[in-house]
Design a protein around this motif. Structure first.
Motif, mmCIF file in Angstrom:
data_model
loop_
_atom_site.group_PDB
_atom_site.id
_atom_site.type_symbol
_atom_site.label_atom_id
_atom_site.label_comp_id
_atom_site.label_asym_id
_atom_site.label_seq_id
_atom_site.Cartn_x
_atom_site.Cartn_y
_atom_site.Cartn_z
ATOM 1 N N ALA A 21 93.073 -0.638 58.279
ATOM 2 C CA ALA A 21 91.967 0.433 58.474
ATOM 3 C C ALA A 21 91.535 1.226 58.049
ATOM 4 N N LEU A 22 92.616 1.462 56.599
ATOM 5 C CA LEU A 22 92.354 2.890 55.437
ATOM 6 C C LEU A 22 91.128 2.131 55.495
ATOM 7 N N SER A 50 84.521 19.473 63.821
ATOM 8 C CA SER A 50 84.025 18.184 63.707
ATOM 9 C C SER A 50 84.605 16.176 64.052
ATOM 10 N N ALA A 51 86.226 16.618 62.831
ATOM 11 C CA ALA A 51 86.889 16.029 63.006
ATOM 12 C C ALA A 51 87.936 15.814 63.763
ATOM 13 N N ALA A 52 88.436 16.939 64.408
ATOM 14 C CA ALA A 52 89.348 16.765 65.634
ATOM 15 C C ALA A 52 88.574 16.415 66.843
ATOM 16 N N GLY A 53 87.216 16.030 66.682
ATOM 17 C CA GLY A 53 86.411 15.573 67.820
ATOM 18 C C GLY A 53 86.592 14.238 68.367
ATOM 19 N N VAL A 54 86.470 13.507 66.639
ATOM 20 C CA VAL A 54 86.372 11.841 66.007
ATOM 21 C C VAL A 54 87.813 11.946 66.179
ATOM 22 N N ALA A 55 88.760 12.775 65.624
ATOM 23 C CA ALA A 55 89.812 12.334 66.771
ATOM 24 C C ALA A 55 90.282 12.099 68.038
ATOM 25 N N SER A 56 89.693 12.482 68.518
ATOM 26 C CA SER A 56 89.720 13.404 70.234
ATOM 27 C C SER A 56 88.973 11.796 70.314
ATOM 28 N N SER A 57 88.148 11.190 70.418
ATOM 29 C CA SER A 57 87.410 9.976 70.509
ATOM 30 C C SER A 57 88.410 8.623 70.834
ATOM 31 N N ASN A 58 88.539 9.490 69.361
ATOM 32 C CA ASN A 58 89.736 7.346 68.715
ATOM 33 C C ASN A 58 91.456 8.046 70.422
ATOM 34 N N ALA A 59 91.578 8.616 70.647
ATOM 35 C CA ALA A 59 92.551 8.791 71.372
ATOM 36 C C ALA A 59 92.148 7.946 71.820
ATOM 37 N N VAL A 60 90.595 9.030 73.439
ATOM 38 C CA VAL A 60 90.301 7.934 74.212
ATOM 39 C C VAL A 60 90.102 7.005 74.104
ATOM 40 N N GLN A 61 89.885 6.185 73.327
ATOM 41 C CA GLN A 61 89.047 4.650 73.076
ATOM 42 C C GLN A 61 90.906 3.822 72.927
ATOM 43 N N GLY A 62 92.116 4.597 72.382
ATOM 44 C CA GLY A 62 92.742 3.408 72.084
ATOM 45 C C GLY A 62 93.505 3.851 73.585
ATOM 46 N N ILE A 63 93.685 5.047 73.781
ATOM 47 C CA ILE A 63 94.077 4.612 75.593
ATOM 48 C C ILE A 63 93.296 3.771 76.595
ATOM 49 N N ALA A 165 93.835 6.433 64.374
ATOM 50 C CA ALA A 165 93.181 7.585 64.669
ATOM 51 C C ALA A 165 93.117 8.859 63.560
ATOM 52 N N LEU A 166 94.627 8.475 63.523
ATOM 53 C CA LEU A 166 95.747 9.588 62.664
ATOM 54 C C LEU A 166 95.012 9.010 60.885
ATOM 55 N N LEU A 167 94.677 8.606 60.201
ATOM 56 C CA LEU A 167 93.942 7.948 59.693
ATOM 57 C C LEU A 167 92.603 8.361 59.145
ATOM 58 N N SER A 168 91.769 8.069 60.235
ATOM 59 C CA SER A 168 90.617 8.937 60.488
ATOM 60 C C SER A 168 90.724 10.547 60.254
ATOM 61 N N LEU A 169 90.759 10.840 61.116
ATOM 62 C CA LEU A 169 91.315 12.630 61.483
ATOM 63 C C LEU A 169 92.216 12.837 59.780
ATOM 64 N N THR A 170 93.382 11.948 58.917
ATOM 65 C CA THR A 170 93.490 13.166 57.694
ATOM 66 C C THR A 170 92.468 12.305 56.531
ATOM 67 N N TYR A 171 91.506 11.627 56.732
ATOM 68 C CA TYR A 171 90.553 11.241 55.782
ATOM 69 C C TYR A 171 89.058 12.430 56.181
ATOM 70 N N ILE A 174 90.366 15.744 54.911
ATOM 71 C CA ILE A 174 90.098 16.054 53.577
ATOM 72 C C ILE A 174 89.256 16.559 53.148
ATOM 73 N N LEU A 175 87.858 15.516 53.552
ATOM 74 C CA LEU A 175 86.684 15.186 53.300
ATOM 75 C C LEU A 175 86.383 17.099 53.578
ATOM 76 N N THR A 176 86.140 17.393 54.613
ATOM 77 C CA THR A 176 85.994 18.698 54.822
ATOM 78 C C THR A 176 86.022 19.480 54.547
#
Length: 215
Positions: A21-22, A50-63, A165-171, A174-176
């Motif tokens: 996943a990483l 914007s990163a939070a928006g990506v993480a929110s989408s990941n959470a929705v798709q995970g659910i 989702a947490l890996l994506s958000l963390t990355y 950091i990018l931001t």
């Protein structure tokens, strides 16, 4: 987490999944381009939203994957195609906006846009660019379950999905932070126009690939 859930998780497979996943997260894609674009145009706050928006989408798709809705969408080809085309059009739209900004070369001064507007715009772009990317859905529905023990149930699936989702958000956070630190240099008008043009072309490229490829 209950004992039943813990026993249902193959922790060796989980560790392998985290590495996989990483690697997926670190590959530059639409999420990368959207977060970079938002950070450059609106600063760290907008990039983080914007990163939070990506993480929110990941959470929705995970659910959705946990509830079995993702598999239904993948089986319904017309729905899947609509989502794919919506994602392609949206990425191209964002790319064209960046190209227009690069062509005009006129940028808003820092602080001229309200914090609420910045947050809303950043979150929306991150969420929509991710939720309309069918490759993310394919990852949650088709790739992720391959690392699970057969019959593991919904909760282990959610653990794996949340971990991604947490890996994506963390990355992305950091990018931001990195982009924000060099923003003063990159925000010079000539450099900014070049970056906007490059990011815009990349977004259009991602959108075009999304339109012509079938995940």
């Amino acid at each position: 987490m209950s004992a039943i859930t813990v026993n249902a998780v193959n922790w060796t497979a989980y560790a392998t999944y985290i590495v996989f996943a990483l690697a997926v997260v670190l590959i530059p894609g639409p999420d990368f381009a959207v977060v970079v674009g938002n950070t450059m145009s609106g600063g760290r706050s907008r990039g983080m939203w914007s990163a939070a928006g990506v993480a929110s989408s990941n959470a929705v798709q995970g659910i959705a994957a946990m509830l079995g809705l993702g598999a239904l969408v993948m089986r319904a080809q017309p729905v899947f195609d609509v989502m794919r085309w919506a994602g392609a059009v949206y990425l191209m739209y964002l790319g064209l906006r960046l190209l227009r900004a690069a062509w005009r070369g006129k940028y808003e001064l820092p602080g001229s846009v309200s914090v609420q507007h910045t947050a809303r715009r950043g979150w929306r772009q991150g969420f929509l660019s991710n939720i309309t990317n069918p490759k993310v859905l394919v990852f949650y529905v088709a790739v992720l379950p391959q690392f699970l023990t057969p019959g593991a149930g919904a909760l282990p699936l959610m653990l794996f999905a949340v971990s991604h989702a947490l890996l994506s958000l963390t990355y992305l956070l950091i990018l931001t932070a990195v982009m924000h630190r060099v923003r003063r240099i990159l925000a010079r008008r000539l450099v900014r126009r070049y970056l906007d043009a490059t990011t815009g072309i990349a977004m259009i490229g991602f959108g075009t690939r999304l339109a012509v490829e079938r995940p």
